[in-house]
Design an enzyme around this catalytic site. Structure first.
Site, short mmCIF file in Angstrom:
data_model
loop_
_atom_site.label_atom_id
_atom_site.label_comp_id
_atom_site.label_asym_id
_atom_site.label_seq_id
_atom_site.Cartn_x
_atom_site.Cartn_y
_atom_site.Cartn_z
N GLU A 125 56.50 22.95 -5.28
CA GLU A 125 55.69 23.00 -3.95
C GLU A 125 56.43 24.11 -3.07
OE1 GLU A 125 54.69 19.68 -1.44
OE2 GLU A 125 53.55 21.02 -0.23
N ALA A 266 61.99 15.35 0.04
CA ALA A 266 61.62 14.69 -1.31
C ALA A 266 60.20 15.22 -1.64
CB ALA A 266 61.43 13.10 -1.07
N GLU A 302 56.24 9.60 0.59
CA GLU A 302 56.10 10.25 -0.71
C GLU A 302 54.99 9.61 -1.70
OE1 GLU A 302 56.51 13.27 -1.06
OE2 GLU A 302 58.42 13.23 0.64
N GLU A 324 49.87 16.83 4.85
CA GLU A 324 51.19 16.21 5.61
C GLU A 324 50.83 15.61 6.95
OE1 GLU A 324 53.50 16.00 4.15
OE2 GLU A 324 53.50 17.54 2.63
ZN LIG Z 1 54.86 15.20 2.48
#
Ligand SMILES: [Zn+2]
Length: 875
Positions: A125, A266, A302, A324
């Site tokens: 990502e 992470a 996560e 997010e």
């Molecule tokens: Zn995230």
């Protein structure tokens, strides 16, 4: 100059081709890894017809072979450009085979496949997969991945991929292989692999429907004892997501791997999360309480992505906040349930109100859903994450918890397996609530921090109280004019005896909905003049302006039933005093603390034992960062000096209280990681930090004793920092040396050791940092080390970084120029302090601008750095 073009949301078109399956085979080698990929490709019926297939591919990827339906492609059948591989004439559906060669050892950008301390790992990502092979590297192309890893069996005994392991075997040449299949279609950014010599902590989780899931957390053997906390956090998060959102885990195995070289915190790759060691390893001896909480919240974050991000993903990178913002909101609620909700809220708002508000007021300001970017890596921002979470929280507040949950259910059900937009998310909320949320969506498209100006009027004869609210939003680079936002304003009304009026529906907090530029709200049956408690629990990410007197703020501080507003009243009271003292300081007047202010603190100190967590918050002055953010023009020297003066005066005048509280909160029964114990340590260490500013040998002895006898890192580190930043130079050097020799083999503890020195506000900060760059514990390739030393100095040591001679600015520019070729993401992120140049006086502005210009003039910049520098210069 950057060759990279600006990409616009308005230009989005669906992918021309879809990839139903991809089968990957990695023959891992440090300098020449072979990657064979086999794709089942078909034309997208939803897209315009074309015979050209365009695949992304980074210039570092070597193309070895390409076959279409089993036949080699002639050289004139495709074009290779810097960022693309284009097949000029392809059929409706076909099989494509591509073999590439890549060099993980040379990959210092830490995107794609790279080596972290000798182990292979990936970060894809946002656009890392194109550094591995040629592929439509965009989130709306979702495919079923099969991955086979081949590597030397003795050096890389552990081979991990996404999904479930289905087959393994050995080769004659000492290599072994494992094949992983992930049945859930996913975009390439969620691809991951790991190969290394790792140990794992294993556990089991039984899901709500009774399925057994194997949980594994991998780390180097020496760190095996530091994985228990992450495992507990993972199980708590899995249970919480079942209970609060009805979401169950979907694979047979869930793995987390700790790696030391990582650009981010992470990454939520499907079934195989890769974590920065700083966000997964935790042990009382080596990790502070803040570290423990970070591990818990990142593990949960996560994990929550498995639904909010993986099962339902983003259509394009402009929608990043879809996953997010929602997931940060979910992890915030999880942390609030695990600990003190007020402390959690104060921490969240602290980040939002200092760093995010500053971002909103700077050259990189952008809406939660940006409309354009040059480099997407630059948009992993506080706006997308923290403000995005605040936007989701407002939906939760406006609709209520039950309706919000129904909306989340509908969203997951409707879009499972799809790549969607923030509009789709809001639409699900609109559909379940029957409400029109069109205006609410402005939060996604308008940047900037709205300002609420509140005034009120009380009429005793009619027992009527009126609140008038005006909202406005400053111009930001993408738009001069802003339309009014739809936002929840939670208010309470206090009586003179400190109790709250009962308002609508028998509640003491009422939700007002703002939709207009100016609105008046009427409260009837108010039988005495009330004091308003506004924006309870920080119900919207705005700046609130209301003409409280100091006495009224002190009253709210003692009486408001809303914990957040109690804390905030104290902060605003302190902030006013800070500003008055800054003015005095700038005019050369002597500084002094009003008796009323000291008396307020005395009473908070007296009540501290009843709620140590709250007391630790209330007894902390506004940070230098928050003071800076609220200032008209930032004077770093004055801010530091005044805050230090206030700490000294409070320490001196309340010395016996600090000391008594410090002694009372001594640990009697050894370390535990409970919320109550964390609160006790935080209050006690705060007391120590006040005592240490008095520079008395008796208090130094206390700190030294705490350093020597602490059975946990929280207490040892608090003692270290209080001595290291004090005037006791010899003792500081001794303790720093002792700490180094005790922990030199613990990389994460050494980050803390670097950070203490980088943030030391005493004179000569830059020289100390420059010396540390040569120290063996520093590693110029490791992002954690860079952040702990260079990042901490530039962002948390304002007096030294903003030195009048511009040396701090020059230092930062030197390192950005150096780093840009090595790791553009990290280089661009370090730039932030320079982008704020307009907030300072003319002399500093010129110095900061000159360094930005110097970076610009170098040319050959990465897209990452070019975007930030060019936007900063042209604002
Ligand atoms: Zn995230």
């Amino acid at each position: 100059m950057s060759a990279k073009p600006t990409i616009y949301l308005k230009d989005y078109t669906p992918p021309s081709f879809l990839i139903d399956t991809i089968s990957l085979r990695f023959e891992l080698d440090e300098t020449a890894t072979r990657v064979k990929s086999q794709l089942q490709v078909r034309r997208n019926p939803q897209a315009a017809v074309t015979r050209q297939l365009q695949l992304h591919g980074h210039e570092s990827v070597e193309l070895c072979e390409i076959k279409l339906n089993g036949a080699h492609l002639a050289a004139d059948a495709y074009q290779r450009e810097a960022e693309f591989l284009t097949l000029l004439d392809v059929p409706e559906s076909f099989e494509l085979e591509i073999e590439t060669c890549i060099n993980p050892e040379a990959n210092t950008a830490l995107e794609g496949l790279y080596l972290s301390d000798g182990m292979y790992c990936t970060q894809c990502e946002a656009e890392g997969f194109r550094r591995i092979t040629f592929y439509p590297d965009r989130p709306d192309v979702m495919s079923v991945f099969t991955t086979t890893l081949v590597a030397d069996a003795s050096r890389f005994p552990v081979l991990l991929g996404n999904g479930n392991p289905v087959q393994r075997g050995e080769l004659d040449d000492g290599r072994h292989w494992v094949t992983w299949v992930d049945p859930f279609p996913k975009p390439a950014y969620l691809f991951a692999l790991v190969a290394g010599d790792l140990q794992c902590l294993e556990d089991q989780f039984t899901t709500c429907s009774g399925r057994q899931v194997t949980l594994q957390i991998y780390a180097e053997a020496k760190d095996l004892e530091k994985l228990d906390h992450a495992m507990t956090a993972l199980k708590n998060a899995m249970r919480w997501d079942e209970e609060v959102y009805g979401r169950e885990y979907d694979l047979d195995i869930y793995m987390i791997v700790a790696v030391d070289f990582f650009n981010m915190g992470a990454m939520e790759n499907k079934g195989l999360n890769i974590f920065n060691t700083a966000c997964v390893l935790a042990h009382p001896r080596t990790t502070t309480d803040a570290g423990f909480q970070r591990v818990e919240s990142v593990v949960a974050h996560e994990y929550f992505h498995n639904w909010s991000g993986n099962r339902v993903t983003c259509r394009d990178w402009f929608q990043l906040s879809l996953k997010e913002g929602f997931t940060v909101f979910r992890d915030q609620c999880f942390s609030a349930d695990m600990h003190s909700a007020v402390v959690q809220r104060v921490d969240e708002v602290g980040i939002l109100r200092t760093a995010q508000f500053a971002e909103d007021a700077g050259p990189m300001a952008h809406p939660v859903r940006p409309a354009s970017f040059i480099e997407i890596s630059n948009f992993y921002t506080l706006t997308v994450y923290e403000k995005g979470a605040a936007v989701v929280r407002m939906l939760h507040t406006l609709l209520g918890a039950d309706v919000f949950r129904k909306g989340a259910d509908l969203y997951f059900e409707r879009h499972d397996g799809q790549a969607v937009t923030t509009d789709d998310f809001v639409q699900a909320m609109a559909d379940v609530s029957g409400r029109d949320l069109t205006q609410f969506k402005r939060w996604y498209s308008q940047a900037g921090t709205p300002r609420l100006k509140v005034s009120d009027h009380y009429d005793a004869a009619s027992q009527r109280y009126q609140l008038n609210v005006q909202q406005s939003c400053p111009a930001t680079p993408e738009a001069q004019q802003k339309l009014p936002f739809h936002l929840p304003l939670s208010v309470g009304l206090l009586r003179a005896d400190g109790s709250s009026f009962v308002l609508k529906d028998g509640k003491t907090t009422q939700l007002l909905e703002l939709t207009e530029a100016e609105q008046t709200f009427v409260f009837d049956g108010i039988d005495e003049a009330p004091l308003p408690s506004l924006l309870r629990d920080f119900s919207a990410p705005v700046k609130l302006v209301y003409g409280y007197t100091d006495e009224q703020l002190a009253f709210l501080l003692s009486h408001d039933e809303d914990g957040f507003n109690r804390w905030d009243a104290g902060q605003q009271l302190s902030l006013r005093l800070v500003n008055r003292l800054i003015a005095d300081y700038q005019q050369g007047k002597p500084l002094s603390l009003p008796d009323t202010f000291v008396a307020t603190w005395q009473s908070v100190l007296q009540q501290a034992p009843q709620d140590p967590a709250m007391a630790a918050l209330l007894l902390t002055l506004p940070s230098e960062a928050y003071i800076s953010e609220t200032a008209e023009q930032i004077d770093p020297l004055a801010i530091h000096h005044v805050r230090h003066f206030m700490r000294c005066a409070l320490a001196e005048q309340l010395e016996s209280s600090w000391l008594e509280l410090y002694r009372q909160h001594d640990s009697q029964s050894g370390y535990t990681a409970s919320a109550a114990d964390m609160a006790r340590r935080s209050l006690r260490n705060l007391c120590l930090s006040y005592l240490m500013v008095l520079e008395s040998p008796a208090h130094l002895a206390l700190a030294q004793q705490q350093f020597e006898t602490a059975d946990n890192m929280t207490d040892q580190f608090a003692a270290l920092i209080s001595v290291a930043h004090s005037g006791f130079r010899d003792s500081a050097d001794e303790l720093l040396a002792e700490f180094l020799s005790q922990w030199q083999h613990e990389s994460l503890v050494m980050n803390q050791w670097l950070m203490v020195q980088a943030t030391d506000p005493r004179e000569g900060g830059l020289a100390r940092v420059q010396q540390l760059l040569e120290h063996p514990v520093y590693d110029a390739r490791n992002p954690n080390k860079i952040r702990s030393l260079i990042g901490a100095f530039c962002q948390q040591n304002a007096v030294n970084f903003h030195a009048q001679d511009g040396s701090g600015y020059r230092f930062l520019a030197d390192h950005i120029l150096q780093l840009d070729a090595q790791n553009p993401q990290i280089a661009a992120r370090l730039l932030t302090p320079l982008t704020r140049w307009r907030r300072y006086a003319a002399d500093r502005q010129a110095l900061m601008q000159a360094q930005l210009q110097r970076i610009m003039d170098k040319g050959q910049l990465s897209g990452d750095v070019y975007e930030v520098v060019s936007k900063s210069l042209c604002q």
